[in-house]
Design an enzyme around this catalytic site. Structure first.
Site, PDB file in Angstrom:
ATOM      1  N   LYS A  66      44.650   2.851  29.173  1.00 27.69           N
ATOM      2  CA  LYS A  66      43.502   1.664  29.647  1.00 27.69           C
ATOM      3  C   LYS A  66      42.683   2.568  28.964  1.00 27.69           C
ATOM      4  CE  LYS A  66      45.206  -0.573  33.448  1.00 27.69           C
ATOM      5  NZ  LYS A  66      45.200  -0.508  34.824  1.00 27.69           N
ATOM      6  N   GLN A  92      42.826   1.813  40.455  1.00 25.38           N
ATOM      7  CA  GLN A  92      44.009   1.687  39.473  1.00 25.38           C
ATOM      8  C   GLN A  92      44.818   1.644  41.117  1.00 25.38           C
ATOM      9  OE1 GLN A  92      45.114   1.764  36.865  1.00 25.38           O
ATOM     10  NE2 GLN A  92      47.502   1.534  37.793  1.00 25.38           N
ATOM     11  N   ASP A 112      38.559  -6.415  37.889  1.00 27.53           N
ATOM     12  CA  ASP A 112      40.217  -6.856  38.112  1.00 27.53           C
ATOM     13  C   ASP A 112      40.259  -8.001  38.348  1.00 27.53           C
ATOM     14  OD1 ASP A 112      42.128  -4.939  36.753  1.00 27.53           O
ATOM     15  OD2 ASP A 112      41.889  -3.314  38.216  1.00 27.53           O
TER      16      ASP A 112
END
Ligand code: NAD
Length: 290
Positions: free
Chosen positions: A54, A98, A121
């Site tokens: 990412k 994460q 997200d």
């Protein structure tokens, strides 16, 4: 006739190329650089790989990226304090934590602390709630979860009209199954969600014009479960043996029946990152009213 294989890498690259131009324009016109903070707690090897991918994708797109790696035993208050600092940091337009987090941390609680305005997200309860209450695509929140959004882009890349189609989603997780079902509904599909307790999975799947599989079970979906000509999106990523990655669909056999199918790797995976970059750029644009 064998299915057309959907090239997720190519679709993702097109999105990334367009974003790169947009980032350059934002810098030129408004003097801002979109910024993404990726928070990793612990030493999960797969998570490390994802965070690095990412960050690299950000750099290639011109997005400022901050990788924050905390020890596995980080107390929850410390992590929350860090998130609050990132919420207040004007260089940062997107925050991703994460997953999975180490067991001592309450994932639900931690995700709630990310500002809904930086929740690239799309996992904050406010954004998930807005996703649930959107009747049409135009009413969706700014941030929808990246993998589900990527699935929709891949379906649309085939030229398939989603409206009115019967879509079956295998899997009901908050990260993939449920949001992808909501997005398909917002696109006016008739949606069935199948899961581990579903009876007659084969018959359910065979009704699908669009089949999205996110179960995390290698080769769960076999060729005889696919309606001829269907669009098959395989979200699964399963490690088999030392190095091989396979999806949830028996790709080789399924591609003889499906109309379109995504490979693993090279299907949904690259789209997840592209949509994360897109969410970050959209978030930065919002701060300057662009
Ligand atoms: P999860 O374990 O949270 O959920 C799996 C779902 O599948 C559950 O709802 C369960 O009911 C259902 N399921 C399990 N076994 C089943 C069976 N035999 N029949 C029917 N349904 C069954 O997993 P998740 O987080 O949703 O991820 C699913 C898969 O997608 C995993 O392989 C994961 O690695 C992958 N994934 C890929 C990406 C990507 O970017 N490519 C992103 C997220 C997840």
């Amino acid at each position: 006739m064998a299915a057309t294989v959907i090239d997720g890498k190519q679709v993702a690259q097109q999105i990334r190329d367009a974003l790169k131009k947009e980032v350059a324009q934002l810098q030129q016109k408004y003097g801002i650089t979109p910024g993404l903070a990726a928070v990793l707690v612990g030493e999960n090897p797969a998570s490390k790989v994802y965070v690095n991918m990412k960050a690299k994708a950000c750099e290639e797109t011109g997005i400022y990226s901050q990788k924050i790696h905390l020890p596995a035993d980080t107390p929850q208050e410390k992590l929350i304090e860090l998130i609050h600092n990132l919420n207040a940091d004007t260089r940062i337009h997107g925050i991703l934590v994460q997953l999975p987090l180490p067991d001592h941390l309450d994932q639900h609680k931690v995700l709630q602390e990310v500002s809904p305005n930086k929740d690239v997200d799309g996992f904050h309860p406010i954004n998930l709630g807005k996703l649930l209450s959107a009747k049409f695509w135009e009413e969706l929140p700014l941030f929808v979860p990246c993998t589900p959004a990527g699935c929709i882009k891949l379906i649309e890349s085939t030229g398939t009209q989603i409206e009115g189609k019967h879509a079956v989603v295998v899997g009901r997780s908050v990260i993939v199954g449920k949001p992808v079902a909501m997005l398909l509904l917002a696109k006016q599909a008739t949606v069935t969600i199948a899961h581990s307790r579903t009876k007659n999975l084969k018959e359910v799947c065979r009704q699908a014009d669009i089949l999205v599989v996110a179960a995390g079970r290698p080769k769960l979906v076999t060729a005889d479960m696919i309606k001829p000509g269907a669009v098959v999106i395989d979200v699964g990523v399963n490690r088999v043996g030392e190095k091989q990655l396979v999806g949830d669909v028996d790709f080789e056999a399924a591609k003889e029946v499906a109309g379109f199918i995504t490979p693993v790797p090279g299907g949904v995976g690259p789209m997840t990152i592209a949509m994360l970059l897109k969410n970050t750029v959209e978030s930065a644009k919002r701060t300057v009213g662009a």
